[in-house]
Design an enzyme around this catalytic site. Structure first.
Site, PDB file in Angstrom:
ATOM      1  N   ASP A  16       0.650  -1.233   0.049  1.00 37.17           N
ATOM      2  CA  ASP A  16      -0.063  -0.121   0.093  1.00 37.17           C
ATOM      3  C   ASP A  16       0.902   1.261   0.026  1.00 37.17           C
ATOM      4  OD1 ASP A  16      -2.401   1.570   0.125  1.00 37.17           O
ATOM      5  OD2 ASP A  16      -2.162   1.888   2.186  1.00 37.17           O
ATOM      6  N   SER A  17       0.436   2.505  -0.208  1.00 34.46           N
ATOM      7  CA  SER A  17       1.025   3.530  -0.310  1.00 34.46           C
ATOM      8  C   SER A  17       1.556   3.818   1.183  1.00 34.46           C
ATOM      9  CB  SER A  17       0.223   4.852  -0.863  1.00 34.46           C
ATOM     10  OG  SER A  17      -1.067   4.985  -0.105  1.00 34.46           O
ATOM     11  N   TYR A  48      -0.788   8.496  -2.226  1.00 35.13           N
ATOM     12  CA  TYR A  48      -0.911   8.360  -3.736  1.00 35.13           C
ATOM     13  C   TYR A  48      -2.127   8.949  -4.394  1.00 35.13           C
ATOM     14  CZ  TYR A  48       2.884   4.504  -3.854  1.00 35.13           C
ATOM     15  OH  TYR A  48       3.991   3.950  -3.968  1.00 35.13           O
ATOM     16  N   GLY A  49      -3.248   8.915  -3.554  1.00 34.97           N
ATOM     17  CA  GLY A  49      -4.417   9.357  -4.169  1.00 34.97           C
ATOM     18  C   GLY A  49      -4.701  10.631  -5.092  1.00 34.97           C
ATOM     19  N   CYS A  79      -4.291  -1.463  -2.131  1.00 30.15           N
ATOM     20  CA  CYS A  79      -4.691   0.071  -2.268  1.00 30.15           C
ATOM     21  C   CYS A  79      -5.267   0.225  -3.572  1.00 30.15           C
ATOM     22  CB  CYS A  79      -2.924   0.680  -2.434  1.00 30.15           C
ATOM     23  SG  CYS A  79      -3.127   2.458  -2.917  1.00 30.15           S
ATOM     24  N   ASN A  80      -6.528   1.017  -3.458  1.00 31.84           N
ATOM     25  CA  ASN A  80      -7.360   1.159  -4.384  1.00 31.84           C
ATOM     26  C   ASN A  80      -6.717   2.131  -5.388  1.00 31.84           C
ATOM     27  OD1 ASN A  80     -10.317  -0.025  -3.772  1.00 31.84           O
ATOM     28  ND2 ASN A  80      -9.244   0.716  -2.065  1.00 31.84           N
ATOM     29  N   GLU A 164      -3.873   9.235   8.080  1.00 32.03           N
ATOM     30  CA  GLU A 164      -2.508   9.130   8.393  1.00 32.03           C
ATOM     31  C   GLU A 164      -2.036  10.360   9.513  1.00 32.03           C
ATOM     32  OE1 GLU A 164       0.161   8.036   5.655  1.00 32.03           O
ATOM     33  OE2 GLU A 164      -1.497   6.425   5.211  1.00 32.03           O
ATOM     34  N   CYS A 198     -11.306   2.720  -0.304  1.00 28.18           N
ATOM     35  CA  CYS A 198      -9.966   3.062  -0.073  1.00 28.18           C
ATOM     36  C   CYS A 198      -9.574   2.172   1.253  1.00 28.18           C
ATOM     37  CB  CYS A 198      -9.760   4.693   0.282  1.00 28.18           C
ATOM     38  SG  CYS A 198      -8.345   5.292   0.886  1.00 28.18           S
ATOM     39  N   THR A 199      -8.398   1.726   1.179  1.00 27.78           N
ATOM     40  CA  THR A 199      -8.196   0.950   2.393  1.00 27.78           C
ATOM     41  C   THR A 199      -7.932   1.474   3.834  1.00 27.78           C
ATOM     42  OG1 THR A 199      -5.773   0.780   1.542  1.00 27.78           O
ATOM     43  CG2 THR A 199      -7.648  -0.930   0.909  1.00 27.78           C
ATOM     44  N   HIS A 200      -7.840   2.782   3.789  1.00 27.93           N
ATOM     45  CA  HIS A 200      -7.696   3.704   4.728  1.00 27.93           C
ATOM     46  C   HIS A 200      -9.090   3.894   5.588  1.00 27.93           C
ATOM     47  CE1 HIS A 200      -3.867   4.727   3.240  1.00 27.93           C
ATOM     48  NE2 HIS A 200      -3.431   5.546   4.219  1.00 27.93           N
TER      49      HIS A 200
HETATM   50  N1  DGL Z   1      -5.092   3.370   0.807  1.00 23.84           N
HETATM   51  C1  DGL Z   1      -5.225   3.730  -0.632  1.00 23.84           C
HETATM   52  C2  DGL Z   1      -6.380   3.363  -1.486  1.00 23.84           C
HETATM   53  O1  DGL Z   1      -6.884   2.483  -1.127  1.00 23.84           O
HETATM   54  C3  DGL Z   1      -5.139   5.382  -0.600  1.00 23.84           C
HETATM   55  C4  DGL Z   1      -4.019   6.164   0.011  1.00 23.84           C
HETATM   56  C5  DGL Z   1      -3.327   7.049  -0.658  1.00 23.84           C
HETATM   57  O2  DGL Z   1      -3.971   8.224  -1.315  1.00 23.84           O
HETATM   58  O3  DGL Z   1      -2.013   6.772  -0.740  1.00 23.84           O
HETATM   59  O4  DGL Z   1      -6.696   4.157  -2.106  1.00 23.84           O
END
Ligand code: DGL
Length: 283
Positions: A16-17, A48-49, A79-80, A164, A198-200
């Protein structure tokens, strides 16, 4: 095909990011504790998003190659944003050049397969990062199984930074959570299920529940990704035999190990130790 890597069993790589993929890893290792797992969070370059397609693709490919270099035969992109922007190119263009015996899987397809069995109204919503939503990956995947489904989407760019920065259970988070839930529900009054794409987002679940009507089902991905992986491994015996079974868990981050250790425990409900790595070097 060039095969630079060996066919020795190795850990299942989970990428994941940042920390979000830990919500997926947590469910995967609960369901299949027997395997070794190697987690990589690219915390130094997260989130990353909000980044461009090209950068997300380059960073993700670098991470996947690093996990391969550590002996992983199978990598889950948990990570989506990375699944949306990089997975297809990596599977179709890069893997055949790197090593076509290895596999890279994402989180969007298993979630899409799940939602069609959950919605009754066939009106659903997807919440995600700007990268995930702009990619339209969910629409593509879901409409492949179920063309007549109505999908409303909403990018929630503030949610990952809230998580985060450990603000997800604080009062300030309420404003941003309510804002996006209200907005997406206004788009379609018949929505009966929302994908937390989103996995967050599982860390924000309590707040999301607070602002979502009870009749709407909220879908966190971890459980479904884990079940889908188990099913995949049962159908791919050769690959399954290349996933080593020693119950080890290794956590790597591209930023401070100490910081990772302290925040990771909120995602995993357990204390862990982490190692700082550089994706350019084999460490
Ligand atoms: N956890 C990431 C996802 O599932 C997003 C986190 C990010 O933006 O880096 O999209």
């Amino acid at each position: 095909m060039t095969n630079n890597f060996s066919l020795k069993p190795g850990p299942i790589g989970v990428f994941d990011s940042g920390y979000g993929g830990l919500t997926v890893l947590s469910e995967i290792k609960n369901l299949m504790p027997q395997y070794d797992y190697l987690y990589l969070g690219d915390n130094a370059r997260a989130p990353y998003g909000s980044r461009s397609y090209q950068l997300i693709y380059e960073f993700t490919l670098q991470a996947v190659k690093w996990l391969f270099s550590q002996g992983c035969q199978l990598v889950i992109i948990a990570c989506n944003s990375a699944s949306a922007k990089a997975l297809r190119s990596i599977q179709q263009n890069d893997l055949p050049k790197i090593d076509d015996t290895k596999r890279v899987l994402g989180v969007i397809r298993p979630t899409s397969e799940t939602i069609i069995n959950i919605t009754k109204t066939k009106h659903i919503a997807v919440l995600g990062t700007s990268a995930t939503i702009s990619s339209k990956s969910y629409e593509r995947e879901i409409q492949e199984f179920c063309p007549d489904i109505k999908i409303s989407t909403e990018a929630c760019p503030m949610w990952v930074p809230l998580v985060e920065n450990r603000e997800y259970d604080k009062q300030g988070a309420d404003y941003f959570v309510k804002q996006h839930i209200d907005r997406v529900l206004k788009k379609d009054k018949d929505i009966d299920a929302i994908i937390l794409g989103c996995t967050h987002y599982p860390l924000l679940l309590k707040k999301i529940e607070q602002y979502t009507p009870k009749n709407i089902k909220l879908i966190s991905q971890g459980e479904y990704v884990a079940k889908s992986l188990k099913n995949y491994l049962s159908r791919h015996q050769k690959l399954e035999s290349l996933c080593s079974k020693g119950e080890t868990r290794i956590y790597c981050t591209t930023d401070s190990a100490k910081k990772f250790e302290s925040l990771a425990s909120f995602f995993l409900n357990e204390e862990i130790s982490a190692k700082k790595v550089s994706l350019n070097n084999k460490e």
